[in-house]
Design an enzyme around this catalytic site. Structure first.
Site, mmCIF file in Angstrom:
data_model
loop_
_atom_site.group_PDB
_atom_site.id
_atom_site.type_symbol
_atom_site.label_atom_id
_atom_site.label_comp_id
_atom_site.label_asym_id
_atom_site.label_seq_id
_atom_site.Cartn_x
_atom_site.Cartn_y
_atom_site.Cartn_z
ATOM 1 N N GLY A 177 0.831 -1.203 0.000
ATOM 2 C CA GLY A 177 0.000 0.000 0.000
ATOM 3 C C GLY A 177 0.862 1.247 0.000
ATOM 4 N N SER A 178 0.299 2.317 0.530
ATOM 5 C CA SER A 178 0.977 3.620 0.462
ATOM 6 C C SER A 178 2.030 3.765 1.561
ATOM 7 C CB SER A 178 -0.062 4.723 0.604
ATOM 8 O OG SER A 178 -0.725 4.569 1.845
ATOM 9 N N PRO A 179 3.037 4.605 1.325
ATOM 10 C CA PRO A 179 4.027 4.870 2.379
ATOM 11 C C PRO A 179 3.363 5.399 3.664
ATOM 12 C CG PRO A 179 4.803 5.709 0.273
ATOM 13 C CD PRO A 179 3.395 5.250 0.058
ATOM 14 N N GLY A 219 1.934 2.514 5.374
ATOM 15 C CA GLY A 219 3.086 1.662 5.714
ATOM 16 C C GLY A 219 3.678 2.048 7.066
ATOM 17 N N GLU A 239 5.594 -3.268 1.010
ATOM 18 C CA GLU A 239 5.657 -3.010 -0.438
ATOM 19 C C GLU A 239 4.908 -1.708 -0.663
ATOM 20 O OE1 GLU A 239 7.291 -4.543 -2.688
ATOM 21 O OE2 GLU A 239 7.692 -6.547 -1.930
ATOM 22 N N CYS A 256 1.821 0.616 -8.914
ATOM 23 C CA CYS A 256 2.881 1.128 -8.038
ATOM 24 C C CYS A 256 4.166 1.424 -8.791
ATOM 25 C CB CYS A 256 3.152 0.143 -6.909
ATOM 26 S SG CYS A 256 3.615 -1.486 -7.502
HETATM 27 P P1 NAD Z 1 -3.498 2.248 1.126
HETATM 28 O O1 NAD Z 1 -2.209 2.345 1.835
HETATM 29 O O2 NAD Z 1 -4.461 3.361 1.264
HETATM 30 O O3 NAD Z 1 -4.292 0.924 1.538
HETATM 31 C C1 NAD Z 1 -3.713 -0.375 1.508
HETATM 32 C C2 NAD Z 1 -4.421 -1.272 2.503
HETATM 33 O O4 NAD Z 1 -4.237 -0.733 3.806
HETATM 34 C C3 NAD Z 1 -5.914 -1.445 2.288
HETATM 35 O O5 NAD Z 1 -6.277 -2.790 2.530
HETATM 36 C C4 NAD Z 1 -6.524 -0.547 3.356
HETATM 37 O O6 NAD Z 1 -7.760 -1.006 3.841
HETATM 38 C C5 NAD Z 1 -5.489 -0.588 4.452
HETATM 39 N N1 NAD Z 1 -5.463 0.657 5.241
HETATM 40 C C6 NAD Z 1 -5.762 1.920 4.802
HETATM 41 N N2 NAD Z 1 -5.614 2.810 5.794
HETATM 42 C C7 NAD Z 1 -5.213 2.099 6.896
HETATM 43 C C8 NAD Z 1 -4.894 2.460 8.232
HETATM 44 N N3 NAD Z 1 -4.975 3.726 8.653
HETATM 45 N N4 NAD Z 1 -4.513 1.475 9.075
HETATM 46 C C9 NAD Z 1 -4.417 0.191 8.666
HETATM 47 N N5 NAD Z 1 -4.726 -0.192 7.405
HETATM 48 C C10 NAD Z 1 -5.117 0.741 6.523
HETATM 49 O O7 NAD Z 1 -3.106 2.009 -0.414
HETATM 50 P P2 NAD Z 1 -4.059 1.850 -1.662
HETATM 51 O O8 NAD Z 1 -4.726 3.148 -1.955
HETATM 52 O O9 NAD Z 1 -4.919 0.641 -1.512
HETATM 53 O O10 NAD Z 1 -2.979 1.541 -2.798
HETATM 54 C C11 NAD Z 1 -2.224 2.541 -3.398
HETATM 55 C C12 NAD Z 1 -0.829 2.629 -2.831
HETATM 56 O O11 NAD Z 1 -0.235 1.337 -2.769
HETATM 57 C C13 NAD Z 1 0.113 3.452 -3.695
HETATM 58 O O12 NAD Z 1 0.960 4.216 -2.883
HETATM 59 C C14 NAD Z 1 0.892 2.408 -4.463
HETATM 60 O O13 NAD Z 1 2.135 2.852 -4.955
HETATM 61 C C15 NAD Z 1 1.027 1.336 -3.431
HETATM 62 N N6 NAD Z 1 1.244 0.026 -4.033
HETATM 63 C C16 NAD Z 1 2.436 -0.598 -3.870
HETATM 64 C C17 NAD Z 1 2.667 -1.825 -4.467
HETATM 65 C C18 NAD Z 1 3.966 -2.552 -4.343
HETATM 66 O O14 NAD Z 1 4.022 -3.726 -4.683
HETATM 67 N N7 NAD Z 1 5.023 -1.933 -3.863
HETATM 68 C C19 NAD Z 1 1.656 -2.413 -5.228
HETATM 69 C C20 NAD Z 1 0.445 -1.743 -5.363
HETATM 70 C C21 NAD Z 1 0.240 -0.540 -4.751
#
Ligand code: NAD
Length: 467
Positions: free
Chosen positions: A191-193, A196, A213, A247
């Site tokens: 997900g997002s930094p 993360g 990731e 990503c």
């Molecule tokens: P996100 O970080 O918003 O969400 C990812 C997951 O985390 C979801 O399941 C969500 O429900 C959960 N989440 C959201 N907020 C949370 C919180 N406060 N506490 C705990 N869990 C929480 O990311 P997104 O919008 O789903 O995806 C986009 C991001 O992911 C972009 O930054 C993209 O670059 C990154 N990404 C990385 C990879 C990789 O392999 N490196 C792959 C795909 C996406």
């Protein structure tokens, strides 16, 4: 009594972890085969439908970037698993004569997999394949943004695994928050930094290991020696695949100013070839995942307009269908949102440079990216960029494809991630590399046990000098 809503499920997996962890190569192979059958055959058309409903994903893209990607992961794991599971002997120093040592890859235990929405199946089942191969149990929390995909994945998991082995829980952020309170042995987050950091903070409470990731702004550098037309073709494909919601999507192009105009001309030609004059009507082009993300991207376009940036291509939007036209923008001021935040959508800023040093300095002024792409025919320029920047991964004269080679570790560095996945690197992420030393006969180290004497002091000095 623990009032965490997932405590019971977690405890069931915790109790079952050694039974799962002690499974043989053949038993793990069977699990991978069952999962493969479910994805490749039983649920294949439902997966395509769910992706169409959630992301407007064209069938060919669903097949290649989701189904094929997972099946590829499974096949690769099946081919190498026997080797991965073997203990690895290591050399024994002379000072430890009489013993032998090896590394055994033992499962971490109970793992949490939190996945995003942009490739919902691929980024959920991909890590799961590594977790199963390494002999773990897993609880999965997919993204709430792609509800059709998430509920179908819940069905597949229920169909294939008992819940004390693999379980999927759907829900919003609160679900993640509750799960993160539990003492998992490993957390694999994609997900997002920003999120993360929340995951890592939660993991620190139990000192759970993490694979993060993440994302960020992945630059593409095009120098004046590059084959401009070929570069434009590959960049247009990589940028607008999945509507830029990848990503490792090229976030922005840094181009030698002397080749900017022919590059933009080629980009227009290839966009026309890929999506015709009307991408909205094209079966090869998707849409933005949610209204929230549509509004975020639209606000970036508004911000660029306010700053008098030049729209080279596109710019059209339609909120009712969450459509954003493939868009290329140049002459952006440094404070433009498009140059500050990860775009994660079909908008490509073009930034020009006068010297390669300036391009490198620009990249290094931003957090370390997940990917950095180089288009150049010059070995000197390519090496200069590789040696003076840092990134999770790179392609030379291509984009995105390094992700697809199972033999390469995939992941970021610092702001773009911690730890690696895919193939053996994914297996390792879900394994503890346990060191084992076995004493067979008398060990020379015993000569150095107390009480210490002058002879032992001499022996210690000899050991330091010679062994
Ligand atoms: P996100 O970080 O918003 O969400 C990812 C997951 O985390 C979801 O399941 C969500 O429900 C959960 N989440 C959201 N907020 C949370 C919180 N406060 N506490 C705990 N869990 C929480 O990311 P997104 O919008 O789903 O995806 C986009 C991001 O992911 C972009 O930054 C993209 O670059 C990154 N990404 C990385 C990879 C990789 O392999 N490196 C792959 C795909 C996406």
């Amino acid at each position: 009594m623990n009032d965490n809503p997932f405590f019971e499920l977690f405890s069931k997996q915790q109790q079952n972890q050694f039974a799962v962890g002690n499974t043989t190569y053949k038993q793990r192979l069977k699990k991978l085969n069952t999962l493969q059958q479910a994805i490749e055959v039983t649920y294949r058309s439902q997966i395509q439908e769910a992706l169409q409903m959630d992301l407007g994903k064209p069938v060919v893209e669903a097949e290649l970037t989701e189904i094929y990607a997972i099946i590829g992961d499974i096949k690769h794991a099946k081919k190498h698993l026997r080797q991965w599971m073997k203990k690895q002997s290591v050399e024994t120093p002379l000072s430890m004569l009489g013993s032998s040592s090896y590394i055994t890859y033992e499962p971490k235990g109970v793992c949490l997999i939190i996945s995003p929405w942009n490739f919902p199946f691929n980024l959920t089942f991909g890590p799961l394949v590594s977790a199963i191969a390494a002999g773990n149990t897993a609880i999965i929390k997919p993204s709430e943004m792609t509800p059709n995909s998430s509920s179908l994945m819940a069905k597949i998991i229920e169909d294939v695994f008992p819940e004390d082995e693999v379980a999927l829980v759907e829900g919003e952020v609160e679900v993640s928050t509750e799960l993160l309170k539990l003492p998992f042995n490993h957390i694999f987050f994609t997900g997002s930094p920003k999120v993360g950091k929340i995951v890592m903070e939660a993991a620190s409470k139990h000192l759970a290991s993490v694979t993060l990731e993440l994302g960020g702004k992945s630059p593409t550098i095009v120098d004046k020696t590059a084959n401009i037309d070929k570069a434009a073709k590959k960049i247009m494909w990589a940028k607008f695949l999945n509507c830029g919601q990848i990503c490792v999507s090229p976030d922005y192009v840094l181009i030698d100013e002397s080749v900017k105009l022919p590059f933009i001309k080629s980009c227009k030609k290839w966009l026309q070839t890929f999506y015709n004059d009307n991408p909205k009507a094209s079966d090869s082009y998707g849409n933005i995942v949610t209204d929230k993300h549509f509004e975020r991207l639209s606000s970036y376009l508004e911000n660029a307009k306010t700053l008098n940036a030049k729209f080279e291509v596109g710019g059209e939007t339609d909120s009712s269908s969450k459509f954003i036209e493939p868009t290329i923008i140049s002459d952006l001021k440094p404070e433009a949102k498009l140059l500050e935040e990860e775009i994660f959508g079909p908008i490509l800023p073009i930034v020009t440079y006068e010297s390669l040093d300036m391009a490198i300095a620009y990249v290094n002024s931003k957090p370390r990216p997940l990917a950095l792409y180089i288009y150049s025919k010059s070995k000197t320029n390519t090496n200069k960029i590789l040696n003076n920047t840092r990134a999770g991964g790179s392609c030379i004269n291509n984009s995105v494809l390094h992700y697809a080679n199972h033999n390469l570790p995939f992941g970021g560095t610092n702001n773009s991630g911690i730890g690696k996945s895919h193939g053996f690197f994914g297996f390792k992420a879900f394994s503890n590399e346990r060191s084992v030393l076995k004493q067979h006969t008398f060990g020379v180290t015993e000569l150095l046990f107390p009480p210490y004497s002058g002879f032992k002091e001499k022996l210690a000095r000899l050991t330091i000098k010679w062994f």
